[in-house]
Design an enzyme around this catalytic site. Structure first.
Site, short mmCIF file in Angstrom:
data_model
loop_
_atom_site.label_atom_id
_atom_site.label_comp_id
_atom_site.label_asym_id
_atom_site.label_seq_id
_atom_site.Cartn_x
_atom_site.Cartn_y
_atom_site.Cartn_z
N CYS A 1 1.07 -1.52 -0.08
CA CYS A 1 0.28 0.07 0.33
C CYS A 1 0.90 1.42 -0.74
O CYS A 1 0.78 2.57 -0.34
CB CYS A 1 -0.80 0.09 1.04
SG CYS A 1 -2.18 -1.39 1.52
N CYS B 1 -0.41 2.31 6.40
CA CYS B 1 -0.76 1.46 6.89
C CYS B 1 0.03 0.01 5.58
O CYS B 1 -0.60 0.27 4.74
CB CYS B 1 -1.40 0.46 7.45
SG CYS B 1 -3.28 -0.03 7.16
#
Length: 398
Positions: free
Chosen positions: A94, A384
């Protein structure tokens, strides 16, 4: 030893984000989409000689199938860049798009380049979460020590919700607010400076003529924000991740398709080509956390990046905290006592979508243009990262 130089962002753009599987970009190849982003970002710097660009670093979380074979290099050529411009694809899930920006900045800061491209791309319509043939090492299952690596992202969010005591009601309220902020931002034209339109080919069979009819349309608006959602509607959803759980599709990020691109330059290049910088790249940090609570990663990355920059939370005017899940976003906000009014003022991934490897570049484009519009100084992009990490990057408006 060469002195450390400054790296500046001189252009930043992103595509509208489409819903994976059924959205406007479902049939658009990611290499084409990234090519469009690269072509558009160059229009923001018309005085720049494209031949001066030395390399492109592109994030992609699932670099296989339609996103394989070094999608960075392919998209550069599709975007009309000269053959002299190199390209490399990187993956930190991510945070890939944000990592690409940091790596491009580092090349400039150590004096190895004067102009770089950074960005990210992901088609979750064409390449699903985890890729087409995920294969975990059997070693993960032989002991409890690394079993968190096998947890699905939703289960890690349930773990965070339990450990940080984030209620279902609070998660749903956070999700609703994300949609409301995104809709308000769209209505006010807040994304206009950062977005480019994607031309879509629509083909249909003309039976009378016995030929395929071709019509073109433009996709220019994020598909995710929902006018029709409510606390009552969100409250009816069940958790697919844990029996009696609190994490649902409604309070989680949307799987999406999208691409973003930025151009970074040294001070010398800015002077040579008469460029106007949007922001200075300040610092970047990544930290690891237990994989089973991966969503809490920004809790460790944010203090680390602030320390590198010699700044405090009070100095930061704008925070793009990727909403992988409402549970983890709220846990980070509460643990670090972030000012909620500064976090995702235009909505986050629950409403706007999360095309994995592209998200860092997309949210950086949002933050950089927001600094300009609102005359703010510092912005942070943080998220995250799967398998237990957090990343954060800082930018200062010029």
């Amino acid at each position: 030893m060469k002195p450390i130089k400054e790296a500046y962002i001189v252009a930043a753009t992103r595509s509208p984000v489409g819903k994976s599987g059924r959205g406007a970009l479902r049939n658009t190849r990611p290499d084409d989409l990234l090519g469009y982003a690269l072509k558009h970002v160059l229009t923001q710097v018309p005085t720049l000689d494209p031949a001066a660009i030395e390399d492109a670093i592109i994030g992609c979380a699932m670099p296989e199938a339609q996103q394989g074979l070094n999608i960075a290099r392919q998209a550069l050529l599709f975007g009309g860049l000269p053959n002299t411009v190199g390209g490399v694809t990187i993956n930190r899930f991510c945070s890939s798009g944000l990592n690409a920006i940091a790596m491009a900045a580092d090349r400039i800061r150590v004096g190895e380049a004067d102009v770089m491209i950074a960005g990210g791309v992901e088609s979750m319509s064409m390449v699903p979460m985890g890729g087409n043939t995920p294969s975990l090492s059997p070693s993960i299952f032989l002991s409890d020590e690394n079993i968190g690596l096998a947890y699905g992202m939703g289960l890690t969010a349930e773990k965070v919700a339990q450990q940080w005591k984030v209620s279902r009601e609070d998660q749903d309220a956070f999700a609703l607010a994300s949609h409301q902020k995104a809709i308000a931002a769209q209505t006010a034209g807040e994304f206009a400076d950062e977005l480019f339109s994607v031309k879509l080919a629509n083909r249909s069979m003309d039976l009378a003529r016995g030929e395929v009819a071709l019509q073109w349309s433009e996709f220019s608006k994020d598909e995710g924000p929902r006018h029709d959602t409510s606390l009552a509607a969100l409250g009816k959803l069940k958790s697919p991740f844990a029996y009696g759980g609190s994490v649902t599709a409604g309070n989680s990020s949307q799987t999406s398709d999208g691409a973003g691109a930025l151009i970074l330059a040294s001070e010398d290049a800015i002077k040579t080509f008469g460029l106007t910088p949007l922001a200075r790249f300040v610092s970047f940090a990544v930290r690891g956390v237990p994989p089973e609570i991966m969503g809490i990663g920004p809790k460790e990355a944010i203090p680390a990046v602030l320390k590198k920059a010699g700044l405090s939370l009070q100095d930061i005017d704008w925070i793009e905290l990727n909403e992988a899940f409402a549970a983890q976003a709220l846990a980070v906000i509460r643990d670090l006592q972030l000012n909620s009014s500064k976090v995702n003022p235009l909505g986050g991934a629950i409403a706007l979508g999360h095309p994995l490897g592209a998200t860092g570049a997309l949210r950086a484009a949002t933050a950089l243009h927001a600094l300009q519009r609102r005359n703010l100084r510092y912005a942070m992009v943080t998220m995250c990262v799967g398998m237990g990490m957090g990343a954060a990057g800082l930018f200062e408006r010029c």
